[in-house]
Structure formats: C-alpha cells, structure tokens
Design an enzyme around this catalytic site. Structure first.
Site, PDB file in Angstrom:
ATOM      1  N   ARG A 138       0.816  -1.219   0.000  1.00 24.66           N
ATOM      2  CA  ARG A 138       0.000   0.000   0.000  1.00 24.66           C
ATOM      3  C   ARG A 138       0.852   1.273   0.000  1.00 24.66           C
ATOM      4  NH1 ARG A 138      -5.170  -0.643   3.654  1.00 24.66           N
ATOM      5  NH2 ARG A 138      -5.783   1.096   2.333  1.00 24.66           N
ATOM      6  N   ASP A 335     -15.768   2.785   1.986  1.00 22.68           N
ATOM      7  CA  ASP A 335     -15.596   1.341   2.191  1.00 22.68           C
ATOM      8  C   ASP A 335     -16.827   0.542   1.757  1.00 22.68           C
ATOM      9  OD1 ASP A 335     -13.040   1.685   3.183  1.00 22.68           O
ATOM     10  OD2 ASP A 335     -13.726   1.865   5.258  1.00 22.68           O
TER      11      ASP A 335
HETATM   12  C1  S3P Z   1     -10.364   5.165   7.639  1.00 21.21           C
HETATM   13  C2  S3P Z   1     -10.362   5.967   6.524  1.00 21.21           C
HETATM   14  C3  S3P Z   1     -10.608   5.445   5.167  1.00 21.21           C
HETATM   15  C4  S3P Z   1     -11.238   4.067   5.178  1.00 21.21           C
HETATM   16  C5  S3P Z   1     -10.568   3.153   6.171  1.00 21.21           C
HETATM   17  C6  S3P Z   1     -10.662   3.720   7.574  1.00 21.21           C
HETATM   18  C7  S3P Z   1     -10.073   5.771   8.955  1.00 21.21           C
HETATM   19  O1  S3P Z   1      -9.354   5.345   4.491  1.00 21.21           O
HETATM   20  O2  S3P Z   1     -11.185   3.493   3.899  1.00 21.21           O
HETATM   21  O3  S3P Z   1     -11.179   1.874   6.165  1.00 21.21           O
HETATM   22  O4  S3P Z   1     -10.308   5.116   9.996  1.00 21.21           O
HETATM   23  O5  S3P Z   1      -9.604   6.920   8.988  1.00 21.21           O
HETATM   24  P1  S3P Z   1      -8.711   6.581   3.684  1.00 21.21           P
HETATM   25  O6  S3P Z   1      -8.265   7.584   4.663  1.00 21.21           O
HETATM   26  O7  S3P Z   1      -7.578   5.972   2.903  1.00 21.21           O
HETATM   27  O8  S3P Z   1      -9.811   7.090   2.801  1.00 21.21           O
END
Ligand code: S3P
Length: 457
Positions: A138, A335
C-alpha cells in the site's frame, strides 16, 4: 457438482478457510454488529497515550484493532481487556511514548499503520513498521510527504511501501497542509503528529472525511477547531496539551452494518433491526444511496452517545432501482462500494458509481476485484479508471463463481452476501480476512437465517 461447489460444512468459529454461501431464505431478527473499526483504533491510541484510565466500551476485537493494541503496548502504553469485558487503557501522558524494542507488525491494518506513523513522528526515536502482503503493497507517500514537512525522516521500500522506518524528531514543526487526496487516515496522521508538536497544526480537506479523530481528541481535552474555508474544511489542533483519560463508547460499525443491510434488501422475506449503529454524518453515504434506490430503511431511536451519532436501522426486502452515485459522496461511503455494487446487481437499471480512484489502493484493488467478480457471477458490469457501472435487470444474478479475495475483507463479505441471494452458490477462496473487521460475521448472518458455510478443503 463442480470443484467450486464442494459440500459446505457447519461453521464453528471464525471463517478461516474457503467459504461458500447460497440458497438463502429471508433474514429476520434483531442484531448488533461489532464496534466501529475507525473509532476503536483511535480509542486505543489516545487511551494508551493519555494520563489516567480510559475505559473503552464496545471495542472491535477484530484482528486490525488488536494489532493496534499490541503496537501501543510496544510504545509504552498499557491496554487490556478486563474480566468484565471492558477494555482499559492507560498512558504516560502526551509526549510519553517510548521507543519500541521491535518492529510493529500491523498485519492488514492500513489505518493502524498510517495513524501510528503520525503519532510517533514528534519523538526522537525510530519506529519500524511492517504488515501482511496487502499492507506491504500500500502507498504510504501520502503520509510520509506531510510528516516529512513536520521533521520526520523515512526509510521505505520502493514507492514508499512498508516495511518502513519512521525516524522521528525532537523538534517537530507545526504545518498547515492541504490534502491532495480525500483521506481521513492522512488527516488523522497529521493531527496525531500535531499532538506533541508546539503550536497549531492544521489540515485542510477539499472534501470532508470522517471526523472521529477530531471528535475524540476533543473528548480527551485537546483544543480542536474546525472551520469551513474557501479551500475546504480546516481542522486545527493546539499541540503539547495534556490528554486525560475518559470513557469511550464505541458504536456499531456502519461499514460492517452495510453487509446485513444489503443482505436483507436483496433476500425476499427479510426484515431485520440492527441496533446501535454509528451514524456519523461522514459515514452514511451508503444509506443515502440505498434510500435513493428505493430501499426500505428506517432510522429509529437516533441519539448522541459519547459524542457520536447512533441509531437503530430497520431494513426490509426491497425492489431496488439503479441510480448515479456522485463522486462527491465517495468520502462518506468509501468502504461501502463493494457491497453497493452487490445491491446494484439486484436492482433494475444501471447504477453508476463515480470518483472511485481510491478503491484501487485499499486492502486490494477493490474496483478491479468487484468488476471481475461480478462479471464471473453473470452480472453486466463495466469498469473505468475511477468508475464502475453495474446493470441489473431486477432479477437475481446467476452466481456460481469462485472468487479470490486477495486478503481483502470487504469484497469477501460482499460476495458471500451476493451468493446467499443468487441463483447458484458463490464461494470465496479465503474467509480469514473477514476477522480483521467483522469477527463472527458468518455466525451472525446465519443466526438470522442466512446460509454461509465453510468449504471442505
Ligand atoms: C479510515 C479511513 C478510510 C477508510 C478506512 C478507515 C479511517 O481510508 O477506507 O477503512 O479510519 O480513517 P482513507 O483515509 O484511505 O480514505
């Protein structure tokens, strides 16, 4: 029977191998889903940093969150589950983290990794991070870029990927940073780095993302200001103030609730009530979209608990119609696209989902995974660089496919939901990633009348 339709056996605990679903009747009853993953990570981090005791009720005991608990212990905090089932955390106060004696292994957890990278930035110590094959693929430049401006240095694999080392600083600088991608993880990493940084650290988001970090920091006594500016929402924290322990109540995870919601919508005869679901306004894009599609979803008993909005959701089987989901809605349902794509396969007409570029860099490439998997299930689907179009005919899809889930929990659960309502069973190669966010998923769904089973190897 094809090799993908091998006989299901009863599930005992966990879904640690191939899993199949099919031939489901309607879901009926009341349920609760496990605690919110985003809030659980943040509760452990801040609780194991703050002075005094933090009680955490309803913590998600999923693999991702347990990794954050052990990382915080490695950094000198205390956190454990009491005999009464309540988690308690205790720290040495803001500025009190200690260098970890070993690598922090965050498993599958992107949120745990990125937020902790921010938390350790304003400390003169080196912290090593690694994780599973998904985490190691990632992109991390999105957090290393701003954290570098605050004074941290990094050693990473190519393209910023883990394993990586954060070389923190004793002289952190506050920054004002405009996010190039809508990401609550990046915003939170910067705000958490700002915690032990003198002065005011500000993050400007062109599109507002979930604000659990801001809400929780306020609860710990930190001064957080949020204002709308011409450039977007600006969240600022004043650093180097003490955090004091508090009680946190973690609501049910709306992202986990999305699976029983869509299962009930597509399985004829269903009627369920999901109690105590988090309804933070930055998390309910899926509910908004499903209502536009004609879903029978009612919000009951809406209330505020420990600073977060929660409510109960009553969901009945519904005939859905296709809609266009605007790109601006993506941060509030980021998500939920895999399970929305499943709902769209049962709808009448085309559902076009726009602004999905971020799905390419989740636990797996979710855009590609959904397009391939749905096509294998006989659904008419078209994939663009950052969009997905699913064309349903109001009937159930054929199903009958075997899907590789690539260490990704959300497509795994999405295809099991699809399989319950499709003409033929659907199987996935590996059910174990589900434990990262939704331990007990299959048992909970089966308890309502669902049809998910482990596959005999
Ligand atoms: C999250 C933010 C989101 C989400 C992840 C949880 C968080 O990711 O997809 O499952 O807890 O801040 P991104 O910040 O990459 O959008």
């Amino acid at each position: 029977m094809s090799k993908h339709e091998s006989k299901p056996r009863a599930l005992t605990s966990g879904t640690t191998s191939g899993t199949t679903s099919g031939g489901g009747g309607g879901l009926r009853g009341r349920l609760r889903v496990p605690g919110d993953k985003s809030i659980s990570h943040r509760a452990l981090m801040l609780g194991a940093l703050a002075l005094g005791e933090t009680e955490i009720h309803g913590l998600l005991e999923g693999e991702d969150v347990l990794r954050t608990a052990s990382a915080m212990r490695q950094l000198g905090g205390e956190t454990d589950k009491g005999a009464d089932g309540i988690w308690r955390a205790r720290g040495r106060g803001n500025g009190g983290l200690a260098e970890a004696a070993d690598v922090l292994d965050l498993g599958n957890a992107g949120t745990g990794t990125r937020l902790l990278m921010g938390l350790v930035t304003p400390y003169p110590m080196t912290t090593f991070f690694t994780g599973d094959a998904s985490l190691r693929s990632r992109p991390m430049a999105r957090v290393t870029d701003p954290l570098q401006l605050m004074g941290a240095r990094f050693v990473t694999r190519a393209n910023g990927r883990p394993p990586l080392a954060v070389i923190g600083t004793s002289q952190p600088l506050p920054i004002t940073y405009k996010l190039p991608v809508a990401s609550a993880q990046v915003k939170s990493a910067i705000l958490l780095a700002g915690l032990n940084t003198p002065g005011i650290t500000t993050v400007i988001e062109p599109e507002a993302t979930r604000d659990h970090t801001e809400l929780m920091l306020r609860g710990f006594g930190v001064d957080v200001k949020v204002e709308e500016t011409p450039e977007g929402r600006a969240s600022s924290i004043t650093g180097q103030v003490e955090l004091t322990g508090r009680k946190i109540i973690v609501p049910g995870d709306p992202s986990s609730a999305s699976f029983p919601i869509v299962a009930a919508l597509i399985l004829p005869g269903s009627e369920i009530v999901i109690e105590n679901v988090g309804l933070n306004p930055h998390r309910i894009g899926l509910i908004e979209t499903l209502l536009e599609m004609g879903a029978a979803i009612e919000i009951l008993n809406a209330r505020i608990e420990a600073g977060e909005k929660v409510g109960d959701l009553k969901v009945k089987h519904s005939m859905l119609k296709g809609v266009t989901v605007p790109a601006a809605r993506a941060p509030s349902m980021i998500d939920e696209y895999p399970i929305l794509a499943v709902a769209a396969s049962f709808a009448e007409g085309e559902t076009k989902m726009l602004g999905l570029g971020e799905l390419r860099v989740k636990e797996s490439d979710r855009l590609g995974a959904m397009a391939r998997g749905l096509a294998a299930c006989g659904v008419s689907v078209e994939e663009g660089p950052d969009w997905l179009a699913v064309k349903g005919n109001g009937k159930r899809p054929k199903g009958g496919a075997h899907i590789a889930v690539n260490l990704d929990h959300r497509p795994a659960m999405s295809f099991l939901v699809l399989g319950m309502a499709a003409e033929k069973p659907v199987s996935i190669d590996d059910g174990s990633p589900i434990d990262t966010s939704f331990p007990g998923f299959a048992e909970l769904i089966n308890g309502l009348g669902g049809s998910i089973a482990a596959v005999k190897p």
